[in-house]
Design an enzyme around this catalytic site. Structure first.
Site, PDB file in Angstrom:
ATOM      1  N   LYS A  85       8.889  -0.315  -5.709  1.00 12.90           N
ATOM      2  CA  LYS A  85       7.638  -0.873  -5.735  1.00 12.90           C
ATOM      3  C   LYS A  85       6.405  -0.452  -6.751  1.00 12.90           C
ATOM      4  O   LYS A  85       5.947  -1.232  -7.366  1.00 12.90           O
ATOM      5  CB  LYS A  85       7.154  -1.277  -4.271  1.00 12.90           C
ATOM      6  CG  LYS A  85       7.952  -1.993  -3.439  1.00 12.90           C
ATOM      7  CD  LYS A  85       8.089  -3.545  -3.833  1.00 12.90           C
ATOM      8  CE  LYS A  85       6.687  -4.369  -4.069  1.00 12.90           C
ATOM      9  NZ  LYS A  85       7.126  -5.810  -4.528  1.00 12.90           N
TER      10      LYS A  85
ATOM     11  N   TYR B  58      12.288   2.736  -1.490  1.00 15.18           N
ATOM     12  CA  TYR B  58      11.454   1.586  -1.282  1.00 15.18           C
ATOM     13  C   TYR B  58      10.145   1.532  -2.225  1.00 15.18           C
ATOM     14  O   TYR B  58       9.900   0.754  -3.223  1.00 15.18           O
ATOM     15  CB  TYR B  58      11.379   1.103  -0.034  1.00 15.18           C
ATOM     16  CG  TYR B  58      10.179   0.010   0.194  1.00 15.18           C
ATOM     17  CD1 TYR B  58      10.360  -1.197  -0.588  1.00 15.18           C
ATOM     18  CD2 TYR B  58       9.110   0.149   0.920  1.00 15.18           C
ATOM     19  CE1 TYR B  58       9.348  -2.266  -0.548  1.00 15.18           C
ATOM     20  CE2 TYR B  58       8.106  -0.718   1.095  1.00 15.18           C
ATOM     21  CZ  TYR B  58       8.136  -2.047   0.281  1.00 15.18           C
ATOM     22  OH  TYR B  58       7.156  -2.676   0.538  1.00 15.18           O
TER      23      TYR B  58
ATOM     24  N   ASP C  20       1.054  -1.187  -0.081  1.00 11.37           N
ATOM     25  CA  ASP C  20      -0.041   0.032  -0.048  1.00 11.37           C
ATOM     26  C   ASP C  20       0.805   1.030  -0.164  1.00 11.37           C
ATOM     27  O   ASP C  20       0.455   2.383  -0.251  1.00 11.37           O
ATOM     28  CB  ASP C  20      -0.922  -0.033   1.089  1.00 11.37           C
ATOM     29  CG  ASP C  20      -0.401  -0.021   2.372  1.00 11.37           C
ATOM     30  OD1 ASP C  20       0.849  -0.288   2.505  1.00 11.37           O
ATOM     31  OD2 ASP C  20      -1.149  -0.002   3.518  1.00 11.37           O
ATOM     32  N   GLU C  21       2.055   1.054   0.089  1.00 13.89           N
ATOM     33  CA  GLU C  21       2.973   2.353   0.238  1.00 13.89           C
ATOM     34  C   GLU C  21       3.168   3.191  -1.037  1.00 13.89           C
ATOM     35  O   GLU C  21       3.338   3.973  -1.201  1.00 13.89           O
ATOM     36  CB  GLU C  21       4.232   2.014   0.936  1.00 13.89           C
ATOM     37  CG  GLU C  21       4.225   1.449   2.253  1.00 13.89           C
ATOM     38  CD  GLU C  21       5.588   1.316   2.839  1.00 13.89           C
ATOM     39  OE1 GLU C  21       6.420   2.099   2.889  1.00 13.89           O
ATOM     40  OE2 GLU C  21       5.919   0.341   3.790  1.00 13.89           O
TER      41      GLU C  21
END
Length: 332
Positions: free
Chosen positions: A152, A148, A122-123
């Site tokens: 993603k 990060y 969800d980030e």
């Protein structure tokens, strides 16, 4: 019987998925894992040898990946560099694994027409204001905050492009924060649990108001298996369990459950670019695929997680001193 290749299957969420599959289905599983610091073969102890195979290797190794794909029916792609603090310290491994590694798998899926499910976070959506009633949905624009989460997000976009441009049979899931057994102690919850076990005061970034949407790793595993079985090719599914808690409340719950004063923790310098709040709307997964989480009681799930870390000090102890030395060097 289905033969699954699970990348990153010696890591936290991947190993929980492997255990879940082998305990709840008749599938065979091959794990491909590079065994970096976050991968631990001990997380795969006790699995049935007649249905489980381990291969040490890099998902960016195109020759190895090309050898493995024809031996399986589907691939579940967990392998990723995933720790925000590490991405701020050294972003390059995140590009190598999350971008190049995913590209390598997609090209193999394209060549061999192999079903692929891509695990994401969800980030990629950035964060929400603490008082915002909204939650992330599959239509939320990407707005990543760290090396990060940006890598993603990039890997998600690669999957979507390979589905649209090359007809790769893939799905994506973006999950909220996981907790449970086998999680590396650099992460928030196991770090605090193991600190208390060691007699070290837990550490809380800033004021501890940042909110995460927690889900037990076994619920994540059951959701992924459901998507693999019934998900629509090209679709994205958000996985959550209505588990919003702020970090302060989580630390205080851990201390209370472990018989300590709820206020026995230290505030430390906040992480750069620390996202405020994550919250998942998993309506699509519920309504279209009929999935429901099993672990709805966060306190009970946390108590079981604490029990696991108490019983498995041999699993986490070798990494503990190094993790604390890293944080101490940053005043955290």
């Amino acid at each position: 019987m289905t033969r699954l290749l699970v990348t990153g299957g010696a890591g936290f969420i991947g190993s929980n998925f492997v255990h879940h599959v082998l305990e709840n289905t008749d599938h065979e599983v091959t794990v491909l894992d590079k065994l970096t610091y976050a991968g631990n073969l001990a997380s795969l102890d006790g699995l049935p040898e007649n249905r489980f195979t381990f291969v040490k290797g890099d998902i960016a190794d195109a020759e190895l990946v090309d050898e493995l794909f024809p031996t399986v029916d589907a691939v579940v792609h967990y392998a990723a560099e995933s720790h925000n603090d590490n991405s701020l310290d050294n972003p390059r491994p995140f590009l190598d694994t999350n971008i190049i590694g995913t590209y390598t798998l997609l090209e193999a899926a394209r060549r061999h027409d192999t079903r692929l499910h891509h695990i994401s976070t969800d980030e990629v959506y950035g964060d929400l204001e603490l008082d915002d009633p909204a939650r992330f949905t599959e239509q939320t624009p990407y707005n990543p905050s760290s090396p990060y989460s940006s890598t993603k997000a990039g890997s998600d976009l690669l999957v979507r492009a390979w589905v649209r441009s090359f007809g790769v049979r893939a799905t994506i899931s973006n999950c909220s924060n996981n907790y449970g057994p086998y999680q590396h102690i650099e992460k928030f919850i196991p770090r605090q649990i193991t600190n208390v076990i060691r007699g070290i005061r837990p550490k809380l970034y800033g004021a501890g108001e940042n909110v995460r949407d927690w889900i037990h790793a076994d619920d994540h595993s059951s959701a992924v298996l459901r998507i693999l079985d019934a998900g629509v090719i090209g679709e994205t599914y958000l996985i959550g369990a209505d588990g919003e808690k702020n970090n302060k409340d989580v630390v205080e719950l851990i201390l209370t459950l472990m018989g300590q004063d709820a206020g026995a923790y230290d505030h430390v310098t906040d992480r750069a670019g620390h996202d405020l709040r994550y919250a998942i709307d998993w309506t699509k997964l519920r309504d279209e695929l009929g999935w429901q989480p099993k672990y709805r009681d966060f306190e009970a799930g946390m108590a079981a997680t604490i029990d696991w870390y108490r019983a498995h000090e041999d699993w986490w102890a070798p990494a503990k001193d190094g993790v604390e030395a890293f944080y101490a060097s940053k005043g955290q």
